[in-house]
Structures are given as C-alpha cells and as structure tokens.
Design a protein around this motif. Sequence first.
Motif, PDB file in Angstrom:
ATOM      1  N   LEU A  57      -1.625  -4.324  11.892  1.00  0.00           N
ATOM      2  CA  LEU A  57      -1.368  -4.416  10.557  1.00  0.00           C
ATOM      3  C   LEU A  57       0.081  -4.512  10.411  1.00  0.00           C
ATOM      4  O   LEU A  57       0.568  -5.322   9.610  1.00  0.00           O
ATOM      5  N   THR A  58       0.798  -3.928  11.351  1.00  0.00           N
ATOM      6  CA  THR A  58       2.316  -4.240  11.425  1.00  0.00           C
ATOM      7  C   THR A  58       2.563  -5.758  11.715  1.00  0.00           C
ATOM      8  O   THR A  58       3.491  -5.941  10.937  1.00  0.00           O
ATOM      9  N   ARG A  59       1.830  -6.310  12.310  1.00  0.00           N
ATOM     10  CA  ARG A  59       2.123  -7.743  12.681  1.00  0.00           C
ATOM     11  C   ARG A  59       1.686  -8.557  11.237  1.00  0.00           C
ATOM     12  O   ARG A  59       2.457  -9.382  10.944  1.00  0.00           O
ATOM     13  N   LEU A  60       0.570  -8.116  10.798  1.00  0.00           N
ATOM     14  CA  LEU A  60       0.063  -8.829   9.559  1.00  0.00           C
ATOM     15  C   LEU A  60       1.379  -8.634   8.506  1.00  0.00           C
ATOM     16  O   LEU A  60       1.739  -9.765   7.743  1.00  0.00           O
ATOM     17  N   LEU A  61       1.882  -7.337   8.178  1.00  0.00           N
ATOM     18  CA  LEU A  61       2.644  -7.412   7.096  1.00  0.00           C
ATOM     19  C   LEU A  61       4.142  -7.825   7.458  1.00  0.00           C
ATOM     20  O   LEU A  61       4.790  -8.020   6.535  1.00  0.00           O
ATOM     21  N   ALA A  62       4.789  -7.852   8.670  1.00  0.00           N
ATOM     22  CA  ALA A  62       5.549  -8.383   8.982  1.00  0.00           C
ATOM     23  C   ALA A  62       5.762  -9.915   8.593  1.00  0.00           C
ATOM     24  O   ALA A  62       6.628 -10.615   8.531  1.00  0.00           O
ATOM     25  N   PRO A  66      10.062 -11.154   2.200  1.00  0.00           N
ATOM     26  CA  PRO A  66      11.126 -10.131   1.717  1.00  0.00           C
ATOM     27  C   PRO A  66      10.734  -9.438   0.214  1.00  0.00           C
ATOM     28  O   PRO A  66      10.537 -10.328  -0.700  1.00  0.00           O
ATOM     29  N   GLY A  67      10.608  -8.331   0.255  1.00  0.00           N
ATOM     30  CA  GLY A  67      10.363  -7.786  -1.300  1.00  0.00           C
ATOM     31  C   GLY A  67       9.071  -7.752  -1.749  1.00  0.00           C
ATOM     32  O   GLY A  67       8.710  -7.171  -2.821  1.00  0.00           O
ATOM     33  N   ALA A  68       8.140  -8.043  -0.718  1.00  0.00           N
ATOM     34  CA  ALA A  68       6.646  -8.015  -1.230  1.00  0.00           C
ATOM     35  C   ALA A  68       6.109  -6.633  -1.190  1.00  0.00           C
ATOM     36  O   ALA A  68       6.819  -5.420  -0.659  1.00  0.00           O
ATOM     37  N   VAL A  69       5.197  -6.093  -2.083  1.00  0.00           N
ATOM     38  CA  VAL A  69       4.695  -4.897  -1.866  1.00  0.00           C
ATOM     39  C   VAL A  69       3.394  -5.101  -1.564  1.00  0.00           C
ATOM     40  O   VAL A  69       2.568  -5.982  -1.909  1.00  0.00           O
ATOM     41  N   ALA A  70       2.710  -3.877  -1.011  1.00  0.00           N
ATOM     42  CA  ALA A  70       1.229  -3.945  -0.644  1.00  0.00           C
ATOM     43  C   ALA A  70       0.400  -2.894  -1.287  1.00  0.00           C
ATOM     44  O   ALA A  70       0.931  -1.541  -1.513  1.00  0.00           O
ATOM     45  N   PHE A  71      -0.927  -3.078  -1.415  1.00  0.00           N
ATOM     46  CA  PHE A  71      -2.031  -1.912  -2.019  1.00  0.00           C
ATOM     47  C   PHE A  71      -3.130  -1.865  -1.134  1.00  0.00           C
ATOM     48  O   PHE A  71      -3.428  -2.925  -0.741  1.00  0.00           O
ATOM     49  N   GLY A  72      -3.250  -0.866  -0.768  1.00  0.00           N
ATOM     50  CA  GLY A  72      -4.634  -0.456  -0.048  1.00  0.00           C
ATOM     51  C   GLY A  72      -5.320   0.876  -0.540  1.00  0.00           C
ATOM     52  O   GLY A  72      -4.880   1.440  -1.531  1.00  0.00           O
ATOM     53  N   GLY A  73      -6.648   0.953  -0.220  1.00  0.00           N
ATOM     54  CA  GLY A  73      -7.182   2.068  -0.633  1.00  0.00           C
ATOM     55  C   GLY A  73      -7.745   2.978   0.492  1.00  0.00           C
ATOM     56  O   GLY A  73      -8.035   2.554   1.583  1.00  0.00           O
ATOM     57  N   ARG A  74      -7.539   4.368   0.249  1.00  0.00           N
ATOM     58  CA  ARG A  74      -7.778   5.292   1.157  1.00  0.00           C
ATOM     59  C   ARG A  74      -6.962   4.893   2.382  1.00  0.00           C
ATOM     60  O   ARG A  74      -7.580   4.783   3.452  1.00  0.00           O
ATOM     61  N   VAL A  75      -5.849   4.877   2.390  1.00  0.00           N
ATOM     62  CA  VAL A  75      -4.738   4.365   3.284  1.00  0.00           C
ATOM     63  C   VAL A  75      -4.746   5.746   4.439  1.00  0.00           C
ATOM     64  O   VAL A  75      -4.412   6.733   4.106  1.00  0.00           O
ATOM     65  N   SER A  76      -5.056   5.304   5.618  1.00  0.00           N
ATOM     66  CA  SER A  76      -4.988   6.267   6.671  1.00  0.00           C
ATOM     67  C   SER A  76      -3.479   6.421   7.281  1.00  0.00           C
ATOM     68  O   SER A  76      -2.633   5.705   6.869  1.00  0.00           O
ATOM     69  N   PRO A  77      -3.158   7.509   7.824  1.00  0.00           N
ATOM     70  CA  PRO A  77      -1.795   7.776   8.329  1.00  0.00           C
ATOM     71  C   PRO A  77      -1.621   6.582   9.291  1.00  0.00           C
ATOM     72  O   PRO A  77      -0.178   6.191   9.207  1.00  0.00           O
ATOM     73  N   ALA A  78      -2.370   6.063   9.996  1.00  0.00           N
ATOM     74  CA  ALA A  78      -1.740   4.889  10.916  1.00  0.00           C
ATOM     75  C   ALA A  78      -1.383   3.758  10.360  1.00  0.00           C
ATOM     76  O   ALA A  78      -0.470   3.012  10.398  1.00  0.00           O
ATOM     77  N   ALA A  79      -2.115   3.570   9.082  1.00  0.00           N
ATOM     78  CA  ALA A  79      -1.949   2.331   8.183  1.00  0.00           C
ATOM     79  C   ALA A  79      -0.823   2.497   7.559  1.00  0.00           C
ATOM     80  O   ALA A  79       0.297   1.634   7.545  1.00  0.00           O
ATOM     81  N   ALA A  80      -0.522   3.798   7.203  1.00  0.00           N
ATOM     82  CA  ALA A  80       1.043   4.047   6.515  1.00  0.00           C
ATOM     83  C   ALA A  80       2.041   4.072   7.383  1.00  0.00           C
ATOM     84  O   ALA A  80       3.012   3.416   7.054  1.00  0.00           O
ATOM     85  N   GLN A  81       1.744   4.496   8.583  1.00  0.00           N
ATOM     86  CA  GLN A  81       2.775   4.245   9.630  1.00  0.00           C
ATOM     87  C   GLN A  81       3.241   2.754  10.176  1.00  0.00           C
ATOM     88  O   GLN A  81       4.336   2.188  10.200  1.00  0.00           O
ATOM     89  N   ALA A  82       2.141   2.016  10.038  1.00  0.00           N
ATOM     90  CA  ALA A  82       2.201   0.359  10.074  1.00  0.00           C
ATOM     91  C   ALA A  82       3.074  -0.304   9.143  1.00  0.00           C
ATOM     92  O   ALA A  82       3.834  -1.074   9.580  1.00  0.00           O
ATOM     93  N   ALA A  83       2.665   0.307   8.112  1.00  0.00           N
ATOM     94  CA  ALA A  83       3.614  -0.663   6.932  1.00  0.00           C
ATOM     95  C   ALA A  83       4.884  -0.072   6.986  1.00  0.00           C
ATOM     96  O   ALA A  83       6.007  -0.961   6.582  1.00  0.00           O
ATOM     97  N   ALA A  84       5.373   1.210   7.335  1.00  0.00           N
ATOM     98  CA  ALA A  84       6.580   1.676   7.416  1.00  0.00           C
ATOM     99  C   ALA A  84       7.334   0.716   8.443  1.00  0.00           C
ATOM    100  O   ALA A  84       8.556   0.423   8.522  1.00  0.00           O
ATOM    101  N   GLN A  85       6.691   0.740   9.593  1.00  0.00           N
ATOM    102  CA  GLN A  85       7.313  -0.102  10.637  1.00  0.00           C
ATOM    103  C   GLN A  85       7.372  -1.677  10.324  1.00  0.00           C
ATOM    104  O   GLN A  85       8.623  -1.900  10.904  1.00  0.00           O
ATOM    105  N   ALA A  86       6.809  -2.065   9.464  1.00  0.00           N
ATOM    106  CA  ALA A  86       6.995  -3.219   8.994  1.00  0.00           C
ATOM    107  C   ALA A  86       8.065  -3.442   7.832  1.00  0.00           C
ATOM    108  O   ALA A  86       8.091  -4.588   7.361  1.00  0.00           O
ATOM    109  N   GLY A  87       8.536  -2.206   7.379  1.00  0.00           N
ATOM    110  CA  GLY A  87       9.483  -2.394   6.106  1.00  0.00           C
ATOM    111  C   GLY A  87       8.747  -2.668   4.942  1.00  0.00           C
ATOM    112  O   GLY A  87       9.408  -3.114   3.981  1.00  0.00           O
ATOM    113  N   MET A  88       7.444  -2.386   4.833  1.00  0.00           N
ATOM    114  CA  MET A  88       6.573  -2.956   3.472  1.00  0.00           C
ATOM    115  C   MET A  88       6.418  -1.589   2.798  1.00  0.00           C
ATOM    116  O   MET A  88       5.442  -0.892   3.349  1.00  0.00           O
TER     117      MET A  88
END
Length: 266
Positions: A57-62, A66-88
């Motif tokens: 997920l980090t690789r995908l969001l990377a 720049p400036g894009a935002v993402a939405f997901g449903g029932r976001v797991s802690p791992a997914a939230a961490q992956a998005a943070a690592q991608a700066g998303m």
Amino acid sequence: MANERKTVFAVLGADARQRAAADRLRQRGWQVVGGERLAAADVILLPMPLGGESESLTRLLAGAKPGAVAFGGRVSPAAAQAAAQAGMPLRDYLAREELAVLNAIPTAEGCIALLLQNRTRTLWHSPVLVLGYGRCGAALAVRLAALGARVTVAARSPGQRAQAESRGLNACGPEELTYRLPGFETVVNTIPAPMLGRRELAALAPGSLVIDLASLPGGVDLEAAEELGIRAIRALSLPARCAPVTAGEFVADTVLAMLCEEGLCV
C-alpha cells in the motif's frame, strides 16, 4: 456544471461495490480513472475493508501525485501507517455516521433474506429476539415488526429500550435473557461482544436459528452452537453481499460530502 468539475477520482478495486461507486461519481459529473492513471488522480478511493500488506500500500500511494488524498473503509492500523509513510492523507469513510446509518438498511434486508432462507415458518407471528438496538438492531427490528414478527429487543441502555418500546416493540435488559431465551427459536445478534455462549445457547430449543451480524470476533460461540444443534450463521459485510450497488452509491455520496466539507470539491 458537470463539465466544469476538475477533480479526478481514481477508484481502485474491482468488486461490485467499487464499480457502483465509480458509476455514481461519473453520474454526478466527476472524472473517474483506474489504477493505471493513479498519478493523475486528485482523490483515491480505496476499497473496504482496507487492510492488507502495508508495504504494498505504501508503494501504491507513493505513486500518487502530490496533494492527492485517499479514502478507505474500515482502515486498519497497518493501512493508516502505510499511508503516513507515503505522506498521503487517508480518511476512513466508514467512520462517518451517515454511512453507518445507511449501511444498516442493506444489512437489515440481507439479514431478513437469511431468515427467510433458513426458516420453515413465516416471520409473521414468530417470536424473534434482536440483541442490541444500535443502528443495525434498530433497522432490523422495525422491518421485522413490519413483516408481522413479534420482536423483542434486548438492550443494555434504558434509552434504547424506551425507543424500541415507543415503536411498538417489546424490550428487555440483557440480564433477563436467561429466562427469556427459551421463548425464542430465532435470535439475531448485533452486539460485538460475547452475548450467546454455551449456557445461553443451551437455553434455546434444538434446531433454533441464530444469526450473528456483529463485527469480528462476533458475539456468538459458533463452536458451542454446532455442538448443541443450534444453526448459527455469521453474516458479515451484508451490504456488499446483498446490495453492492446501493452500498457503493452510499460510499460515493459519503466521500463527496467529506470532500465538500473540506472545500475540496472542484
């Protein structure tokens, strides 16, 4: 006007709910692309539940612009961490109250379908116990009553019991279940906590039907139910299974509302 809308949505995932969300966005005049054009998207709509392997997920969001935002449903802690690592920035659309309330509708309809498929009697005049009177419990109980079922709601909150009674339903506290359970051969649980263990299930007549709608780990001891001859069904994600088009439209509408609140609908 629809042709003035500049925001581009990338809808990822190929299940019916995601396809319906993409169709809804197009109907509202937004440009929708797939994962192959992720770098052109202003908004990325990820599927639900959003868990999985965080590195992928980090690789995908990377790869997003720049400036894009993402939405997901029932976001797991791992997914939230992956998005943070991608700066998303990653928002959980399932956390929205309006989506939770709307999703209770197909959940209730899907549960009724399961009841009709797995019972040999009409719901009309049948005693049915609904454990919990939150969004799903309330949506289900009133629909069962409209079909003529004799519905009893078990809820810990006095306010919820009063609400149920104000709608013509019977109501009781969980502490009353011990002596009330023998009066039911159909029980639906909506509470994500242990509610029907071996002792409670043993109070039901053999062959009784129990449906557990609660999120994992659920509220019904399925192993004990099988040993006792109780038919127990764990029914998860009913909106996606029973009404994916409606569920997808709900998701799209909720995401658009969230974007508008942030001033991002362009």
